[in-house]
Design a protein around this motif. Structure first.
Motif, PDB file in Angstrom:
ATOM      1  N   ALA A 223       0.826  -1.209   0.000  1.00 49.25           N
ATOM      2  CA  ALA A 223       0.000   0.000   0.000  1.00 49.25           C
ATOM      3  C   ALA A 223       0.864   1.264   0.000  1.00 49.25           C
ATOM      4  CB  ALA A 223      -0.929   0.002   1.208  1.00 49.25           C
ATOM      5  N   ALA A 224       1.910   1.263   0.815  1.00 43.10           N
ATOM      6  CA  ALA A 224       2.815   2.420   0.846  1.00 43.10           C
ATOM      7  C   ALA A 224       3.503   2.597  -0.503  1.00 43.10           C
ATOM      8  CB  ALA A 224       3.849   2.236   1.959  1.00 43.10           C
ATOM      9  N   SER A 225       3.862   1.475  -1.126  1.00 43.17           N
ATOM     10  CA  SER A 225       4.517   1.542  -2.437  1.00 43.17           C
ATOM     11  C   SER A 225       3.584   2.108  -3.501  1.00 43.17           C
ATOM     12  CB  SER A 225       5.000   0.149  -2.851  1.00 43.17           C
ATOM     13  OG  SER A 225       5.931  -0.363  -1.928  1.00 43.17           O
ATOM     14  N   VAL A 226       2.300   1.741  -3.431  1.00 46.92           N
ATOM     15  CA  VAL A 226       1.313   2.291  -4.365  1.00 46.92           C
ATOM     16  C   VAL A 226       1.231   3.805  -4.202  1.00 46.92           C
ATOM     17  CG1 VAL A 226      -1.157   2.410  -4.890  1.00 46.92           C
ATOM     18  CG2 VAL A 226      -0.065   0.196  -4.574  1.00 46.92           C
TER      19      VAL A 226
ATOM     20  N   GLY B 215      -0.601  -2.274 -13.907  1.00 44.83           N
ATOM     21  CA  GLY B 215       0.540  -3.171 -14.007  1.00 44.83           C
ATOM     22  C   GLY B 215       1.526  -2.996 -12.872  1.00 44.83           C
ATOM     23  N   PHE B 216       1.029  -2.611 -11.688  1.00 45.23           N
ATOM     24  CA  PHE B 216       1.923  -2.318 -10.563  1.00 45.23           C
ATOM     25  C   PHE B 216       1.851  -3.420  -9.502  1.00 45.23           C
ATOM     26  CE2 PHE B 216       2.892  -0.485  -6.409  1.00 45.23           C
ATOM     27  CZ  PHE B 216       4.100   0.143  -6.667  1.00 45.23           C
ATOM     28  N   GLY B 217       2.988  -3.739  -8.883  1.00 44.27           N
ATOM     29  CA  GLY B 217       2.987  -4.637  -7.729  1.00 44.27           C
ATOM     30  C   GLY B 217       3.242  -6.086  -8.030  1.00 44.27           C
ATOM     31  N   SER B 218       3.712  -6.410  -9.230  1.00 43.71           N
ATOM     32  CA  SER B 218       3.899  -7.817  -9.598  1.00 43.71           C
ATOM     33  C   SER B 218       4.997  -8.495  -8.783  1.00 43.71           C
ATOM     34  CB  SER B 218       4.209  -7.932 -11.096  1.00 43.71           C
ATOM     35  OG  SER B 218       5.372  -7.184 -11.432  1.00 43.71           O
ATOM     36  N   ASP B 219       5.826  -7.721  -8.098  1.00 45.78           N
ATOM     37  CA  ASP B 219       6.868  -8.300  -7.242  1.00 45.78           C
ATOM     38  C   ASP B 219       6.266  -9.212  -6.176  1.00 45.78           C
ATOM     39  OD1 ASP B 219       8.767  -6.950  -8.626  1.00 45.78           O
ATOM     40  OD2 ASP B 219       9.205  -5.469  -7.079  1.00 45.78           O
ATOM     41  N   PHE B 220       5.012  -8.946  -5.813  1.00 37.28           N
ATOM     42  CA  PHE B 220       4.353  -9.739  -4.784  1.00 37.28           C
ATOM     43  C   PHE B 220       3.295 -10.680  -5.363  1.00 37.28           C
ATOM     44  CE2 PHE B 220       5.698  -5.860  -2.373  1.00 37.28           C
ATOM     45  CZ  PHE B 220       6.735  -6.488  -1.686  1.00 37.28           C
ATOM     46  N   GLY B 221       3.441 -11.004  -6.654  1.00 37.46           N
ATOM     47  CA  GLY B 221       2.646 -12.061  -7.248  1.00 37.46           C
ATOM     48  C   GLY B 221       1.436 -11.652  -8.049  1.00 37.46           C
ATOM     49  N   ILE B 222       0.988 -10.399  -7.909  1.00 40.94           N
ATOM     50  CA  ILE B 222      -0.213  -9.942  -8.614  1.00 40.94           C
ATOM     51  C   ILE B 222      -0.015  -8.504  -9.069  1.00 40.94           C
ATOM     52  CG2 ILE B 222      -2.645  -9.291  -8.309  1.00 40.94           C
ATOM     53  CD1 ILE B 222      -3.050 -11.697  -6.572  1.00 40.94           C
ATOM     54  N   SER B 223      -0.379  -8.210 -10.315  1.00 39.72           N
ATOM     55  CA  SER B 223      -0.334  -6.842 -10.832  1.00 39.72           C
ATOM     56  C   SER B 223      -1.657  -6.139 -10.546  1.00 39.72           C
ATOM     57  CB  SER B 223      -0.070  -6.840 -12.344  1.00 39.72           C
ATOM     58  OG  SER B 223       1.227  -7.310 -12.621  1.00 39.72           O
ATOM     59  N   HIS B 224      -1.573  -4.848 -10.232  1.00 40.49           N
ATOM     60  CA  HIS B 224      -2.761  -4.077  -9.870  1.00 40.49           C
ATOM     61  C   HIS B 224      -3.007  -2.949 -10.866  1.00 40.49           C
ATOM     62  CE1 HIS B 224      -3.230  -5.960  -5.875  1.00 40.49           C
ATOM     63  NE2 HIS B 224      -1.923  -6.118  -5.973  1.00 40.49           N
ATOM     64  N   ASP B 225      -4.274  -2.682 -11.108  1.00 38.07           N
ATOM     65  CA  ASP B 225      -4.712  -1.662 -12.057  1.00 38.07           C
ATOM     66  C   ASP B 225      -5.653  -0.704 -11.331  1.00 38.07           C
ATOM     67  OD1 ASP B 225      -5.994  -0.148 -14.030  1.00 38.07           O
ATOM     68  OD2 ASP B 225      -6.067  -1.811 -15.458  1.00 38.07           O
ATOM     69  N   PHE B 226      -5.265   0.566 -11.246  1.00 37.21           N
ATOM     70  CA  PHE B 226      -6.047   1.556 -10.506  1.00 37.21           C
ATOM     71  C   PHE B 226      -6.774   2.547 -11.415  1.00 37.21           C
ATOM     72  CE2 PHE B 226      -2.716   0.071  -7.678  1.00 37.21           C
ATOM     73  CZ  PHE B 226      -3.436  -0.206  -6.526  1.00 37.21           C
TER      74      PHE B 226
END
Length: 417
Positions: free
Chosen positions: A332-335, A363-374
């Motif tokens: 969350a902080a990284s987002v 396409g953010f956050g894939s380092d933790f297994g899942i990419s996120h789209d906001f």
């Protein structure tokens, strides 16, 4: 139409919020620094201040501690690397102890002095301020809550699959593993209120799609003994159970089922587990046939992202254990940090500028297994769920049994806010 959110509590919180709010709607605190950068609340020439409204002493104390310390670690690392936009990051933390009045008082206290909130634990509390956030304050709020009732806001953004989608994916896992089949009954034990009822919407949807029957068992957060619920579900002949409650209720349900010879798989939402449970009498039963869904890899996974974070967290907090709150908080902080970087590039560090920047992230956050789209406020940032199983031998107490995946029934499902 939004799901019911602890009706009486929400009404009381909203009244409190209105009574405490004295901020004029035209006072946005905007200005421009010598470099042409637009700035507003929480931003000076040398510092960006974010808020964290957490629970360090209440029912979600273990989660709150992990989330907060992970975000403080992110701040330390970010500042050591030079900060963002030539500014150091500061995280102002308030512990509300999962108390409604304290939560709203803390929001009202910090709101004028922070750019936004990297953390807010408690979906009913977030729901209580959502109208004010959207209509007046317009600062980003990243809740540690996954109810679909929070969707639809440009500023309150859910990171991960909502409870309904997560539940669909968990039941799909049971179907794929042939643990349940068309015509079977499944039990669903759930908290009253938005968390449990949102998860129930997911189980009802997939049940209709797959030809299952849902046997409901509604409970209160104060109900800790699941003996009656297990007995009722056993008598109903369910072939599997979904639990949308807290860690204590999950441990009781799985433990009682094992003790009474009720041998069925149990799946739970991300809030229904804590690694501390493995040291209890229910530990062995939890490791046998209990599964958890979440929108990240577990902190003990050998993948590069979790491995790097777990090493850094252990070095910073050597006396504290690992759990998935570490990844949730850090992510969350990284987002928020990514939104700040994009806002900086656009020369606009106001709340409006950061909000606009967040809407451009995908396409953010894939380092933790899942990419996120906001890019769509009406949708969760992902519909994927990682399915995990408790394991005392793994740091953080969870191991992956099915990588990130979205069920066909979840793909076509639209969460209702």
């Amino acid at each position: 139409m939004k799901l019911r959110v602890y009706g009486a509590v929400l009404a009381a919180l909203t009244l409190t919020l209105v009574g405490c709010s004295g901020k004029a709607t035209t006072d946005d605190g905007a200005g421009t620094d010598k470099t042409g950068m637009k700035t507003g609340e929480g931003v000076t020439d040398s510092k960006i201040t974010l808020g964290a409204l957490t629970d360090m002493t209440g029912v979600y104390a273990s989660l709150g501690k992990s989330v907060t310390q992970a975000q403080q670690l992110w701040v330390k690392e970010t500042n050591a690397a030079g900060g963002i936009c030539d500014r150091q990051i500061e995280l102002t933390v308030r512990d509300h102890g999962y108390d409604p009045q304290k939560a709203i008082a803390a929001y009202t206290e910090l709101e004028p002095d922070v750019l936004g909130f990297a953390q807010f634990i408690g979906s009913p509390f977030v729901a209580a301020v959502e109208q004010r956030v959207d209509g007046q304050d317009k600062g980003i709020v990243l809740p540690q809550a996954w109810s679909a009732s929070l969707l639809g806001s440009e500023y309150v953004r859910v990171i991960g699959a909502t409870y309904d989608v997560e539940t669909i994916n968990l039941i799909d896992f049971l179907l794929a593993e042939k643990r349940i089949a068309k015509g079977d009954k499944i039990g669903h034990v759930y908290f009253e209120g938005d968390y449990g009822e949102n998860a129930l919407a997911g189980s009802k949807h997939v049940a209709k799609e797959a030809g299952l029957t849902v046997v409901e068992q509604k409970i209160k957060p104060t109900d800790n003994d699941m003996t009656a619920q297990v007995s009722a579900l056993k008598q109903a002949g369910v072939k599997a159970i979904v639990i949308s409650a807290g860690p204590r209720q999950a441990a009781s349900l799985v433990g009682v089922a094992a003790a009474t010879g009720f041998d069925v798989p149990v799946v739970g939402n991300n809030s229904a587990y804590a690694p501390q449970l493995l040291a209890t009498q229910a530990g062995a039963a939890l490791q046998k046939d209990y599964y958890i869904g979440a929108s990240t890899l577990p902190i003990g996974d050998p993948a590069e992202g979790p491995a790097k974070l777990s090493k850094a967290y252990a070095a910073q907090y050597p006396k504290d254990g690992l759990d998935n709150g570490v990844i949730a908080g850090y992510n969350a902080a990284s987002v928020f940090g990514e939104a700040l970087k994009k806002a900086c590039e656009s020369k606009d560090l106001t709340r409006a500028g950061v909000g606009k920047a967040l809407l451009s992230i995908k396409g953010f956050g894939s380092d933790f297994g899942i990419s996120h789209d906001f890019t769509d406020p009406a949708a969760p940032s992902t519909k994927e769920t990682v399915v995990m199983k408790p394991d005392a031998k793994t740091p953080g107490g969870l191991k992956v049994v099915r990588p990130a995946e979205v069920a066909a029934a979840a793909e076509t499902f639209t969460p209702k806010s």
